[in-house]
Structures are given as C-alpha cells and as structure tokens.
Design a protein around this motif. Structure first.
Motif, PDB file in Angstrom:
ATOM      1  N   ASP A  30       0.824  -1.208   0.000  1.00 21.02           N
ATOM      2  CA  ASP A  30       0.000   0.000   0.000  1.00 21.02           C
ATOM      3  C   ASP A  30       0.861   1.263   0.000  1.00 21.02           C
ATOM      4  OD1 ASP A  30      -2.681   1.325   0.351  1.00 21.02           O
ATOM      5  OD2 ASP A  30      -1.710   2.011   2.189  1.00 21.02           O
ATOM      6  N   LEU A  31       1.920   1.262   0.801  1.00 20.16           N
ATOM      7  CA  LEU A  31       2.786   2.448   0.874  1.00 20.16           C
ATOM      8  C   LEU A  31       3.508   2.686  -0.454  1.00 20.16           C
ATOM      9  CD1 LEU A  31       4.301   2.003   4.454  1.00 20.16           C
ATOM     10  CD2 LEU A  31       2.561   3.660   3.728  1.00 20.16           C
ATOM     11  N   LEU A  32       3.993   1.609  -1.068  1.00 15.10           N
ATOM     12  CA  LEU A  32       4.715   1.754  -2.333  1.00 15.10           C
ATOM     13  C   LEU A  32       3.829   2.339  -3.421  1.00 15.10           C
ATOM     14  CD1 LEU A  32       6.778  -1.572  -2.474  1.00 15.10           C
ATOM     15  CD2 LEU A  32       7.669   0.733  -2.113  1.00 15.10           C
ATOM     16  N   THR A  33       2.587   1.885  -3.479  1.00 18.64           N
ATOM     17  CA  THR A  33       1.687   2.361  -4.535  1.00 18.64           C
ATOM     18  C   THR A  33       1.045   3.699  -4.178  1.00 18.64           C
ATOM     19  OG1 THR A  33      -0.071   0.982  -3.568  1.00 18.64           O
ATOM     20  CG2 THR A  33       1.190   0.057  -5.398  1.00 18.64           C
ATOM     21  N   ARG A  34       0.794   3.917  -2.904  1.00 15.89           N
ATOM     22  CA  ARG A  34       0.146   5.173  -2.486  1.00 15.89           C
ATOM     23  C   ARG A  34       1.048   6.379  -2.757  1.00 15.89           C
ATOM     24  NH1 ARG A  34      -3.905   6.168   1.213  1.00 15.89           N
ATOM     25  NH2 ARG A  34      -3.844   3.975   1.868  1.00 15.89           N
ATOM     26  N   PHE A  35       2.350   6.226  -2.472  1.00 17.43           N
ATOM     27  CA  PHE A  35       3.288   7.345  -2.660  1.00 17.43           C
ATOM     28  C   PHE A  35       4.038   7.268  -3.982  1.00 17.43           C
ATOM     29  CE2 PHE A  35       2.773   6.961   1.981  1.00 17.43           C
ATOM     30  CZ  PHE A  35       2.370   8.254   2.285  1.00 17.43           C
ATOM     31  N   LYS A  36       3.532   6.423  -4.905  1.00 11.11           N
ATOM     32  CA  LYS A  36       4.089   6.332  -6.265  1.00 11.11           C
ATOM     33  C   LYS A  36       5.589   6.008  -6.260  1.00 11.11           C
ATOM     34  CE  LYS A  36       0.238   7.625  -8.400  1.00 11.11           C
ATOM     35  NZ  LYS A  36      -0.627   7.872  -7.268  1.00 11.11           N
TER      36      LYS A  36
END
Length: 261
Positions: A30-36
């Motif tokens: 989630d963190l990797l995709t949320r913050f691009k």
C-alpha cells in the motif's frame, strides 16, 4: 535459559502470529503504490484489486471460474491419486512388479512435469489435456510415498502375522496398510498441493477455458495488473486452504498412531 524464555514471549497473540508477515507485506504494498514509489501500471494498488474483486462478484464471473478450477483440480487429483496408489502398492508389495515397473517409473519422474505439456497437448485436446496434466502432477508423489510406506513396514511384523496364519489379504489390511498409512497420507497431501499447482499451470499453458488461470491471462492481455494480482491472491488463498485442510485431515486420520505410542 532466561534469554531463551524472553525470546519465546511475544506481545502478538498466538492466533495473529501467522498474519504478521501477510499484513506487513500488505502495508508495504500500500505504501509503495500510495506514494508512487513504483510504477502503478505494473503494480496495481490494493484498492484497485478490491474494485476488481467487487466487479467480478457483481458480474458473476468469479465463482464460475473458481468452481471450474476446483472441479478440474479435484478430478485430476482423484485420477492421479488412484493410479498412484495402485502402482505404488504393486511396487511395494511385489519385488517382481518393482523390477518391471520401477526403473521406468524412476526414469520418467526425472522429467520435469512441464516438459510433458507439448506431448499432452498433442495427444489430448481441451479439458482432457488439463485433467491428464493435473493427474500426472498428483501421480508421482503418491506412488513414491505409497511405495516407501509399504517397504518401511518391518518384516518381523509380517512374519508374526504369518505365524498366526493370517491370509495375504489380512496381512495387507491389518499389518501392512496401518504401518504404511502415514506415508500414504503424506503422499496424498503432496499430491493435493501439486495438483493445484498443476491446475494453474494447465490453465495458463494449455487451451484457454474458464478458470482462475484464465482470469490472470485475461488480465495480462488487457494489461490490467489489478486483475492479474487478484488471480494470484485467489490462487494463493485456495492453495493455502487446500494445504490446511489436508493437514487437518491427515492429523485426524493418523491420531490413532499417537495414542498407540
């Protein structure tokens, strides 16, 4: 001793310990995709995967695909297991059968299972080809574990049974089979796991059709990574469930050995 005792203590409840790594991976995802931090075209967000899941459920596409895969899997597992029990028992009970069949079997099992796909796809078409491939995936571990389980039964137990004038059928049913059951169940456990892997491989590599593998193929061809990831998650969840069910059944069915010990 005290250091070991401290290391055994945990603030995480026992029932939650198995979920620590999956939840951590979900958080990282989630963190990797949320913050691009990664290309979201290649790694879809958890939210988009949930949207695809809701869409599949709403349109009624997921459950028929899942049912087709499970039916294919269990059919191939049953055929492969029955054949494996027959061949493994024959090799384990008869030295002659072992000498006749054993060398060919041990040579054939050295061939990677996916190497049979070109021949299977020519000899069979459509659904039968997939069933044959899945059955072959289940066949090898059942043969090996059945053979080893029967051969592991002590000769002294068989000799005692003969002294008491047991018939060959009674020797097999009351002496050989109980001693070989744990190994046989281990083979069936492995066969259930391998047959599910074979199901995904068959759906992905053989003729297209309804199934979880086809769901991932559609996602790849449409470049919808959320659909591919949904298929991967479902495949992993089903595999985990089959493995847990098999473990529970194996423990329950062999509980008598623990009591006897």
């Amino acid at each position: 001793m005290s250091a070991l005792a401290i290391s055994d203590k945990s603030f995480v409840p026992r029932w939650l310990r198995g979920w620590v790594v999956p939840l951590a991976l979900l958080l990282v995802w989630d963190l990797l995709t949320r913050f691009k931090l990664v290309n979201t075209l290649l790694l879809a967000t958890p939210a988009s995967v949930l949207k695809v899941l809701a869409q599949q459920l709403r349109e009624g596409e997921l459950f028929p695909a899942l049912a087709a895969s499970l039916q294919r899997d269990l059919t191939g597992f049953a055929i492969g297991s029955i054949g494996g029990l027959a061949v493994g028992s024959a090799m384990g009970l008869s030295r002659l059968a072992d000498k006749l069949v054993g060398p060919t079997f041990h040579a054939a099992k050295q061939v990677a299972i996916f190497a049979w796909i070109p021949l299977i796809s020519v000899w069979f078409t459509g659904e039968p080809a997939k069933i044959v491939f899945i059955a072959l995936s289940a066949f090898y571990p059942v043969v090996l574990n059945t053979f080893e389980g029967i051969r592991s039964v002590g000769r002294e137990h068989v000799e005692v049974a003969r002294v008491f004038r047991f018939s060959p059928v009674q020797i097999f049913r009351k002496v050989v089979l109980p001693g070989a059951l744990p190994s046989i169940f281990s083979g069936l456990h492995l066969a259930l796991v391998y047959s599910w892997l074979g199901t995904l491989g068959a759906e992905y590599l053989l003729a297209p059709g309804l199934g979880i593998g086809n769901l991932m193929i559609d996602g790849r061809e449409q470049f919808k990574m959320d659909k591919v990831l949904l298929g991967v998650i479902i495949a992993g969840a089903i595999g985990y469930g089959l493995n847990a069910l098999s473990t529970r059944l194996e423990t329950r069915l062999t509980r008598w050995r623990v009591r006897a010990a």
